[in-house]
Motif scaffolding. Structure first.
Motif, PDB file in Angstrom:
ATOM      1  N   THR A 101      44.095  54.365  36.315  1.00 22.74           N
ATOM      2  CA  THR A 101      44.144  54.412  34.859  1.00 22.74           C
ATOM      3  C   THR A 101      43.114  53.470  34.247  1.00 22.74           C
ATOM      4  O   THR A 101      42.541  52.608  34.926  1.00 22.74           O
ATOM      5  CB  THR A 101      45.540  54.026  34.349  1.00 22.74           C
ATOM      6  OG1 THR A 101      45.816  52.658  34.718  1.00 22.74           O
ATOM      7  CG2 THR A 101      46.611  54.934  34.957  1.00 22.74           C
ATOM      8  N   THR A 102      42.915  53.621  32.967  1.00 22.47           N
ATOM      9  CA  THR A 102      41.929  52.807  32.269  1.00 22.47           C
ATOM     10  C   THR A 102      42.278  51.324  32.348  1.00 22.47           C
ATOM     11  O   THR A 102      41.396  50.486  32.568  1.00 22.47           O
ATOM     12  CB  THR A 102      41.828  53.242  30.798  1.00 22.47           C
ATOM     13  OG1 THR A 102      41.519  54.626  30.734  1.00 22.47           O
ATOM     14  CG2 THR A 102      40.749  52.461  30.067  1.00 22.47           C
ATOM     15  N   ILE A 103      43.531  50.981  32.170  1.00 22.08           N
ATOM     16  CA  ILE A 103      43.917  49.567  32.194  1.00 22.08           C
ATOM     17  C   ILE A 103      43.737  48.986  33.593  1.00 22.08           C
ATOM     18  O   ILE A 103      43.371  47.818  33.758  1.00 22.08           O
ATOM     19  CB  ILE A 103      45.375  49.375  31.684  1.00 22.08           C
ATOM     20  CG1 ILE A 103      45.693  47.888  31.502  1.00 22.08           C
ATOM     21  CG2 ILE A 103      46.387  50.050  32.595  1.00 22.08           C
ATOM     22  CD1 ILE A 103      44.959  47.216  30.382  1.00 22.08           C
ATOM     23  N   GLN A 104      43.960  49.774  34.634  1.00 26.08           N
ATOM     24  CA  GLN A 104      43.749  49.290  35.998  1.00 26.08           C
ATOM     25  C   GLN A 104      42.272  49.026  36.257  1.00 26.08           C
ATOM     26  O   GLN A 104      41.908  48.052  36.917  1.00 26.08           O
ATOM     27  CB  GLN A 104      44.301  50.300  36.998  1.00 26.08           C
ATOM     28  CG  GLN A 104      45.825  50.364  37.009  1.00 26.08           C
ATOM     29  CD  GLN A 104      46.357  51.540  37.813  1.00 26.08           C
ATOM     30  OE1 GLN A 104      45.672  52.550  37.993  1.00 26.08           O
ATOM     31  NE2 GLN A 104      47.587  51.419  38.297  1.00 26.08           N
ATOM     32  N   ARG A 105      41.417  49.893  35.755  1.00 21.53           N
ATOM     33  CA  ARG A 105      39.978  49.684  35.908  1.00 21.53           C
ATOM     34  C   ARG A 105      39.506  48.503  35.057  1.00 21.53           C
ATOM     35  O   ARG A 105      38.662  47.713  35.487  1.00 21.53           O
ATOM     36  CB  ARG A 105      39.237  50.959  35.529  1.00 21.53           C
ATOM     37  CG  ARG A 105      39.425  52.080  36.547  1.00 21.53           C
ATOM     38  CD  ARG A 105      39.054  53.426  36.019  1.00 21.53           C
ATOM     39  NE  ARG A 105      39.074  54.433  37.079  1.00 21.53           N
ATOM     40  CZ  ARG A 105      39.209  55.740  36.878  1.00 21.53           C
ATOM     41  NH1 ARG A 105      39.320  56.198  35.627  1.00 21.53           N
ATOM     42  NH2 ARG A 105      39.222  56.580  37.898  1.00 21.53           N
ATOM     43  N   ALA A 106      40.079  48.378  33.864  1.00 22.15           N
ATOM     44  CA  ALA A 106      39.708  47.262  32.990  1.00 22.15           C
ATOM     45  C   ALA A 106      40.140  45.932  33.591  1.00 22.15           C
ATOM     46  O   ALA A 106      39.518  44.896  33.313  1.00 22.15           O
ATOM     47  CB  ALA A 106      40.339  47.440  31.613  1.00 22.15           C
ATOM     48  N   GLU A 107      41.180  45.953  34.410  1.00 26.04           N
ATOM     49  CA  GLU A 107      41.643  44.709  35.053  1.00 26.04           C
ATOM     50  C   GLU A 107      40.566  44.118  35.948  1.00 26.04           C
ATOM     51  O   GLU A 107      40.345  42.909  35.960  1.00 26.04           O
ATOM     52  CB  GLU A 107      42.916  44.980  35.848  1.00 26.04           C
ATOM     53  CG  GLU A 107      43.549  43.715  36.430  1.00 26.04           C
ATOM     54  CD  GLU A 107      43.224  43.517  37.886  1.00 26.04           C
ATOM     55  OE1 GLU A 107      42.999  42.337  38.288  1.00 26.04           O
ATOM     56  OE2 GLU A 107      43.183  44.504  38.643  1.00 26.04           O
TER      57      GLU A 107
END
Length: 329
Positions: free
Chosen positions: A167-173
Motif C-alpha cells: 500500500t501507499t503508506i507502507q511504501r511511504a514508510e
C-alpha cells in the motif's frame, strides 16, 4: 504523549500476528481452544509434537475441522496435562514454547479476524513506524534502502514493496525512514557539499527535509485516524487507542498530503547522500574524499533507483483516498 499513547505506538510496530493480538479482542472460544492446544502439548512436550500441532493450526483446514481435531485430541489427554497447561499458560501467562502458535496467532489461523481488518491494521502499523522513525531516526542511512544478499552483495531492502499488494503508506514508510535518517546525518552531509561547492560552484536548490518529514507525519496520522474510524464498529477499544494516539500530536492533519514535496525531498536526499554520505574533507583545496562509509557505485544505483520507484508508486496511487473513503468494515 502519555504512557498509554506510547504503548499504542510501540504496539503498532509489532509483527503482524502480535499486532492483531494487541488490537483485536480475543473471543472466549479462542481462549478455550488455546488452553486445549497447550494441554495437547503438555501431554507430550516434545519438538515433534510442537511441529505436529503447529502444522494443524496453520493448515488451510476450516475452523470447524480444527475444532473437531482439538476435541478428538483432548479425549486422550490426561487431567494432569490439562491442569499443567491451565496453570502455566492461563494463570501464570507463561510464553508458549518456540514454534507453538500463540493465542494471538489463533485469531488469524482460526479466521476470527477478517482480512479487511488485518489490512487496516497493517496500514496503521506502517503509519506507526513512520512516527517512530521521526522520534528515533535510523542512524544507519544505508540500511534504510540497502540490504545484502546471501553473498554479501548490496541489494534492495524491502523489495516486497514492489509487489502490487503493498500500500501507499507502507511504501511511504520506507521513504520516511530514509528521510529521517538523512536528516539525522544532514549537517555533516551538507558540510561536505558546501566544501565542494566552494571549490566548484554549481546551482543546486536545496529542499526542506524537515517540511517533507512533517508531510510524512501528516500522512501517518491521517492513516491512523482513518483506521480508527473503520475499526470503530467491530473493535471500539482499538479505535479508541488509535484515536488517542493521533490526538496526542498537536500538528494539524487536515488537508491533502503534499506527496510531491516528499518525493522532491527524497530525490534530493538520495542524490546528495550518494555524493556526500560518509565523505571527509581532507584539504581546504581538494574535493571531499569518499570513505568506506560512502555509497559504492553499485549501492548508489540501488539507492537512486529505489527512491525513484517509491516516488512514482506513492504519487501514482490514489493519494487522497484516506480523506474520502469512510466506509466501515
Amino acid at each position: 504523549m502519555n504512557e498509554k499513547q506510547q504503548q499504542t505506538l510501540r504496539d503498532l510496530q509489532l509483527p503482524t500476528m502480535s499486532l492483531v493480538e494487541k488490537f483485536c479482542e480475543t473471543p472466549d472460544e479462542v481462549k478455550v481452544f488455546f488452553a486445549g492446544m497447550m494441554a495437547i502439548y503438555e501431554e507430550n512436550p516434545t519438538p515433534e509434537n510442537i511441529q505436529r500441532i503447529a502444522d494443524k493450526i496453520k493448515s488451510r483446514e476450516s475452523r470447524t475441522d480444527k475444532q473437531t481435531w482439538l476435541k478428538q485430541e483432548l479425549s486422550s489427554v490426561s487431567l494432569d496435562a490439562k491442569t499443567r497447561a491451565s496453570e502455566k499458560y492461563i494463570k501464570q501467562k507463561n510464553s508458549v514454547p518456540q514454534g507453538m502458535p500463540t493465542s494471538g496467532e489463533l485469531l488469524s489461523y482460526l479466521d476470527y479476524v477478517p482480512r479487511a481488518v488485518k489490512d487496516e491494521l497493517l496500514n496503521a502499523q506502517a503509519a506507526g513506524r513512520i512516527l517512530a522513525h521521526l522520534i528515533t531516526p535510523n542512524q544507519n542511512l544505508k540500511a534504510t534502502i540497502i540490504a545484502q544478499d546471501v553473498n554479501g552483495a548490496p541489494t534492495e531492502a524491502k523489495d516486497f514493496l514492489n509487489k502490487p499488494f503493498s500500500t501507499t503508506i507502507q511504501r511511504a514508510e520506507q521513504t520516511a525512514d530514509f528521510l529521517a535518517s538523512f536528516a539525522y546525518h544532514q549537517a555533516e552531509i551538507e558540510a561536505s557539499k558546501r566544501h565542494d561547492a566552494c571549490l566548484a560552484p554549481k546551482e543546486d536548490k536545496n529542499v526542506s527535509i524537515e517540511a517533507a518529514l512533517q508531510e510524512c507525519q501528516k500522512f501517518a496520522l491521517q492513516t491512523i485516524s482513518a483506521t480508527a474510524q473503520k475499526l470503530a464498529a467491530p473493535y471500539p477499544n482499538a479505535a479508541e487507542r488509535l484515536n488517542n494516539l493521533a490526538n496526542s500530536y498537536d500538528k494539524t492533519t487536515s488537508g491533502a498530503v503534499n506527496f510531491a514535496l516528499i518525493a522532491q525531498a527524497a530525490t534530493y536526499g538520495a542524490k546528495t547522500a550518494a555524493d556526500y554520505y560518509g565523505a571527509k574533507i581532507t584539504s581546504p583545496n581538494l574535493p571531499v574524499q569518499k570513505t568506506e562509509l560512502s555509497f559504492t557505485p553499485q549501492e548508489t544505483e540501488i539507492l537512486l533507483e529505489t527512491i525513484k520507484k517509491r516516488n512514482f508508486q506513492i504519487q501514482a496511487a490514489n493519494l487522497n483516498s484516506l480523506n474520502k473513503d469512510t466506509r466501515s468494515i
